[in-house]
Write an enzyme that holds these catalytic residues in place. Sequence first.
Site, PDB file in Angstrom:
ATOM      1  N   ARG A  50       0.840  -1.199   0.000  1.00  0.00           N
ATOM      2  CA  ARG A  50       0.000   0.000   0.000  1.00  0.00           C
ATOM      3  C   ARG A  50       0.868   1.240   0.000  1.00  0.00           C
ATOM      4  O   ARG A  50       0.530   2.247  -0.580  1.00  0.00           O
ATOM      5  CB  ARG A  50      -0.846   0.044   1.271  1.00  0.00           C
ATOM      6  CG  ARG A  50      -2.036  -0.827   1.165  1.00  0.00           C
ATOM      7  CD  ARG A  50      -2.934  -0.607   2.343  1.00  0.00           C
ATOM      8  NE  ARG A  50      -4.094  -1.465   2.190  1.00  0.00           N
ATOM      9  CZ  ARG A  50      -5.113  -1.449   2.989  1.00  0.00           C
ATOM     10  NH1 ARG A  50      -5.148  -0.644   4.017  1.00  0.00           N
ATOM     11  NH2 ARG A  50      -6.126  -2.251   2.787  1.00  0.00           N
ATOM     12  N   LYS A 182      11.874 -25.973  10.233  1.00  0.00           N
ATOM     13  CA  LYS A 182      13.243 -25.981  10.756  1.00  0.00           C
ATOM     14  C   LYS A 182      13.840 -27.379  10.585  1.00  0.00           C
ATOM     15  O   LYS A 182      13.167 -28.380  10.844  1.00  0.00           O
ATOM     16  CB  LYS A 182      13.250 -25.586  12.243  1.00  0.00           C
ATOM     17  CG  LYS A 182      12.938 -24.101  12.463  1.00  0.00           C
ATOM     18  CD  LYS A 182      13.031 -23.747  13.928  1.00  0.00           C
ATOM     19  CE  LYS A 182      12.470 -22.363  14.196  1.00  0.00           C
ATOM     20  NZ  LYS A 182      13.433 -21.283  14.155  1.00  0.00           N
ATOM     21  N   HIS A 240       3.589 -22.883  17.522  1.00  0.00           N
ATOM     22  CA  HIS A 240       4.914 -23.517  17.491  1.00  0.00           C
ATOM     23  C   HIS A 240       5.095 -24.616  18.553  1.00  0.00           C
ATOM     24  O   HIS A 240       5.510 -25.724  18.231  1.00  0.00           O
ATOM     25  CB  HIS A 240       6.012 -22.473  17.696  1.00  0.00           C
ATOM     26  CG  HIS A 240       5.933 -21.313  16.738  1.00  0.00           C
ATOM     27  ND1 HIS A 240       5.498 -21.457  15.443  1.00  0.00           N
ATOM     28  CD2 HIS A 240       6.240 -20.004  16.883  1.00  0.00           C
ATOM     29  CE1 HIS A 240       5.544 -20.270  14.844  1.00  0.00           C
ATOM     30  NE2 HIS A 240       5.985 -19.378  15.686  1.00  0.00           N
ATOM     31  N   LYS A 339       9.950 -14.156  26.374  1.00  0.00           N
ATOM     32  CA  LYS A 339      10.814 -13.142  25.773  1.00  0.00           C
ATOM     33  C   LYS A 339      11.703 -12.561  26.868  1.00  0.00           C
ATOM     34  O   LYS A 339      11.386 -12.654  28.048  1.00  0.00           O
ATOM     35  CB  LYS A 339       9.978 -12.045  25.132  1.00  0.00           C
ATOM     36  CG  LYS A 339       9.162 -12.573  23.942  1.00  0.00           C
ATOM     37  CD  LYS A 339       8.921 -11.513  22.911  1.00  0.00           C
ATOM     38  CE  LYS A 339       8.082 -12.034  21.755  1.00  0.00           C
ATOM     39  NZ  LYS A 339       8.850 -12.687  20.694  1.00  0.00           N
TER      40      LYS A 339
HETATM   41  C1  BG6 Z   1       7.117 -15.892  15.603  1.00  0.00           C
HETATM   42  C2  BG6 Z   1       6.596 -15.070  16.750  1.00  0.00           C
HETATM   43  O1  BG6 Z   1       6.121 -16.736  15.097  1.00  0.00           O
HETATM   44  O2  BG6 Z   1       8.211 -16.688  16.057  1.00  0.00           O
HETATM   45  C3  BG6 Z   1       7.682 -14.191  17.334  1.00  0.00           C
HETATM   46  O3  BG6 Z   1       5.517 -14.261  16.291  1.00  0.00           O
HETATM   47  C4  BG6 Z   1       8.889 -15.033  17.699  1.00  0.00           C
HETATM   48  O4  BG6 Z   1       7.220 -13.470  18.461  1.00  0.00           O
HETATM   49  C5  BG6 Z   1       9.314 -15.917  16.534  1.00  0.00           C
HETATM   50  O5  BG6 Z   1       9.939 -14.145  18.041  1.00  0.00           O
HETATM   51  C6  BG6 Z   1      10.394 -16.887  16.943  1.00  0.00           C
HETATM   52  O6  BG6 Z   1      10.848 -17.563  15.812  1.00  0.00           O
HETATM   53  P1  BG6 Z   1      12.328 -18.144  15.747  1.00  0.00           P
HETATM   54  O7  BG6 Z   1      12.382 -18.892  14.462  1.00  0.00           O
HETATM   55  O8  BG6 Z   1      13.260 -16.969  15.800  1.00  0.00           O
HETATM   56  O9  BG6 Z   1      12.475 -19.007  16.955  1.00  0.00           O
END
Ligand code: BG6
Length: 483
Positions: A50, A182, A240, A339
């Site tokens: 956009r 991964k 995840h 985090k």
């Molecule tokens: C993402 C999340 O899906 O995965 C993020 O939204 C997170 O908050 C990230 O930091 C982590 O991914 P990776 O591959 O760096 O472990």
Amino acid sequence: MKNNIIIKPFYAIIFGGDGDLSKRKIIPAFFHRWLDGQLDMDFEILCVSRSIKEEKSLKRELEKFISRTADSSDNQKNIDAFLKNVKLINLRNTSTNEFEKLSVIVNSKKEWQRIYYLSVPSGAFAEICNILKKKKLIQANSKVVLEKPLGHDLASSNLINATVLSAFTEKQIFRIDHYLGKETVQNLMVLRFANHLFERAWNADNIDNIQITVAEKLGVEKRAGYYDKTGALLDMVQNHLLQLLCLIAMEPPSQLTPDAVRNEKLKVLQSLRLFDKSTVKSDVVRGQYTRGNIAGEKVNSYLENIEKYNSDTETFVAIKAFIDNWRWKNTPFYLRTGKRMKKRYSDIVINFKAVQHNIFPESQHEMVNKLIIRLQPEERIELVQLSKVPGPGGYRFKPISLKLDFVDSFKSRMPDAYERLIIDILRGNQTLFMRHDELEAAWTWIESINKNWLKESRLVLYESGTWGPGDEILDGDAQWQTK
Ligand code: BG6
């Protein structure tokens, strides 16, 4: 892995093509697959934006991000050649008229497959899908890729799925979870199902508990708006961590077809014990980071990061989960993600039970084996066992590790998760993508936490640069494995 399904010429139309994910992950992933010769067919990547008006500025931006991931000396030449396949489509809004620009381009090569990659908030999915359908831009060989999170609860996720399904069939939908791309995660299936050794012991009789940790050093960075509405439970666990849990806990599929694998994952999700008011209190901890120190650097609190006085959003969550089936009866699965932790690492630890009878009464160590599957930053598998310390005078023990380091063993560049997933999408292989019913089962379990937690528990504050809270959910002698 060689795969002889030939990829047909394609358009990849990325909505949110100038967004963070597209620049950092999606476009570099296309670049690397192209550089490796896997995209030797005709293709065009159409970045829908956009805000960007000029193709030149888009390409300058993309070049910056691609070169961060590329290391060959003739970088620039390759990047320039690759970027010839990238085009900008500036859509001021999602009106039917604006979509005419896209329509003209993709209809000029009707035989090419179309990959619609929706790298935008899921609130926009329905609108985009409806216009694609109305403008007759969806063909039998078209696909749609959906980035998470799909909604914010079961009802909104079902609604999104219903709208997407009114435009595309389930076989055309690729719900992406980049953890499944991964390398070490894919290796979980090989470790379990191509090796005799572990699978025999992979059950409640032999395993005491399983821990899955995804610890991040970063805070919420520039995603305050998104993150404050989402939190760690939906951002990380709903997708995840649950997907990792499925791969660890599922039964062997009878074959490696998408549905055979997904059927087994679904059974795990459906067997997860739901939480009630009492178990959510005892088995779930949610935390939020305060100021602290990470590797000598002072960092701000979550509230400072999001520039608010108050927020109940969790940046950490630890859960004791149970899978009510024959294989895993009463085996705790400890899930933890946060985090601003002390270090960035993700691993899965299989803690085996102690030996049945200890003939070394003077030993200081508990007689247990651990299998540590480290997903990042290094990718390796470690088997921890006790060994005798050399020397006379009785038995003294020390835990030592047998290590299989993937980078050392294969001496090759580890492709980013998105590279693998993009190729699977182009080939139409849905094994590593979530099916509608998997998503529904995951949401049902997450909702049992969310609904009860709101009433029953409070957020715990933890200092940035620590491992966060959560010890109280561990049973007996269990301890969190930290790097
Ligand atoms: C993402 C999340 O899906 O995965 C993020 O939204 C997170 O908050 C990230 O930091 C982590 O991914 P990776 O591959 O760096 O472990």
